[in-house]
Design an enzyme around this catalytic site. Structure first.
Site, PDB file in Angstrom:
ATOM      1  N   GLY A  49       0.938  -1.268  -0.125  1.00 51.68           N
ATOM      2  CA  GLY A  49       0.125  -0.146  -0.033  1.00 51.68           C
ATOM      3  C   GLY A  49       0.959   1.228  -0.045  1.00 51.68           C
ATOM      4  N   GLN A  54       2.839   9.778   0.848  1.00 50.75           N
ATOM      5  CA  GLN A  54       4.289   8.937   1.278  1.00 50.75           C
ATOM      6  C   GLN A  54       5.034   9.444  -0.165  1.00 50.75           C
ATOM      7  OE1 GLN A  54       2.281   5.181   2.136  1.00 50.75           O
ATOM      8  NE2 GLN A  54       4.485   5.041   3.335  1.00 50.75           N
ATOM      9  N   CYS A  92       6.166  -0.087   7.837  1.00 47.84           N
ATOM     10  CA  CYS A  92       5.477   1.288   6.890  1.00 47.84           C
ATOM     11  C   CYS A  92       6.909   1.397   6.129  1.00 47.84           C
ATOM     12  CB  CYS A  92       5.306   2.041   7.848  1.00 47.84           C
ATOM     13  SG  CYS A  92       4.756   3.693   6.852  1.00 47.84           S
ATOM     14  N   LEU A  93       6.704   1.575   4.684  1.00 43.64           N
ATOM     15  CA  LEU A  93       7.844   2.105   3.841  1.00 43.64           C
ATOM     16  C   LEU A  93       8.548   3.560   4.331  1.00 43.64           C
ATOM     17  CD1 LEU A  93       5.979   1.382   0.488  1.00 43.64           C
ATOM     18  CD2 LEU A  93       7.951   0.025   1.572  1.00 43.64           C
ATOM     19  N   HIS A 134      -4.485   1.324   7.226  1.00 49.19           N
ATOM     20  CA  HIS A 134      -3.264   2.005   7.475  1.00 49.19           C
ATOM     21  C   HIS A 134      -2.943   2.998   6.574  1.00 49.19           C
ATOM     22  CE1 HIS A 134       1.466   1.460   7.992  1.00 49.19           C
ATOM     23  NE2 HIS A 134       1.342   2.126   6.841  1.00 49.19           N
ATOM     24  N   GLU A 135      -3.337   2.777   5.121  1.00 47.51           N
ATOM     25  CA  GLU A 135      -3.378   3.879   4.040  1.00 47.51           C
ATOM     26  C   GLU A 135      -4.071   5.206   4.729  1.00 47.51           C
ATOM     27  OE1 GLU A 135      -0.903   3.641   2.574  1.00 47.51           O
ATOM     28  OE2 GLU A 135      -0.790   1.696   2.990  1.00 47.51           O
ATOM     29  N   HIS A 138      -2.397   7.111   7.194  1.00 43.65           N
ATOM     30  CA  HIS A 138      -1.574   8.121   6.381  1.00 43.65           C
ATOM     31  C   HIS A 138      -2.037   9.263   6.084  1.00 43.65           C
ATOM     32  CE1 HIS A 138       2.433   6.184   6.205  1.00 43.65           C
ATOM     33  NE2 HIS A 138       1.951   4.979   6.017  1.00 43.65           N
TER      34      HIS A 138
HETATM   35 ZN    ZN Z   1       2.773   3.268   6.056  1.00 43.52          ZN
END
Ligand code: ZN
Length: 162
Positions: A49, A54, A92-93, A134-135, A138
């Site tokens: 995701g 991000q 998380c990226l 999660h997204e 963000h």
């Molecule tokens: Zn993330």
């Protein structure tokens, strides 16, 4: 296409609340190319995701990987969530090398638009529901480190960052 650079914590762009995308932007060929680049960036990073902030964009949209392929969620909103929750470890990226256990609703009902401007209703459960939550966190400026328990720092041995 080259992947987009992924914004890393503590960059303040990760803390901004997203702005709803004016849907007419979806008719713009360049904007559609940007969505393709987001998908490519998610796959290149081995993520499941990716939210627009991000990659440094202010829009309320995210891409998620599903068993049926990548899905673009434009202006997503959770309209119902189960009281029943489940705790599982997430990465998380934008916070590489950090893992923590996050409690999430098992089921969520989401409305959004797809990239062709169609309104879509999604009933998500399990991992799919977790990724969407999660997204959407963000897009509200929330990171897993704000809510995770048993946070640990480790190498990137897993490939399901969000
Ligand atoms: Zn993330």
């Amino acid at each position: 296409m080259t992947p987009l650079p992924i914004v890393q914590h503590p960059d303040e762009r990760l803390r901004r609340k997203a702005t709803d995308l004016p849907l007419q932007r979806l008719a713009d060929h360049e904007f559609q190319k940007f969505l393709d680049r987001m998908i490519e960036t998610m796959f290149a990073a081995e993520g499941v995701g990716l939210a627009a902030n991000q990659v440094g964009e202010p829009w309320n949209l995210a891409v998620v990987s599903t068993k049926d392929g990548p899905l673009v969620l434009i202006n997503p909103k959770i309209i119902r969530r189960s009281l029943r929750k489940e705790t599982s470890e997430e990465g998380c990226l934008s916070v590489p090398g950090v893992w923590g256990e996050v409690s999430r609703s098992i089921l969520v009902k989401v409305t959004a638009y797809d990239r062709q401007e169609h309104k879509i209703d999604i009933n998500a459960e399990g991992l799919f529901a977790r990724i969407i939550q999660h997204e959407i966190d963000h897009l509200n400026g929330i990171l897993i480190i704000d809510k995770a328990k048993n946070v640990r720092e480790a190498g990137r041995e897993k490939n399901n960052d969000l």
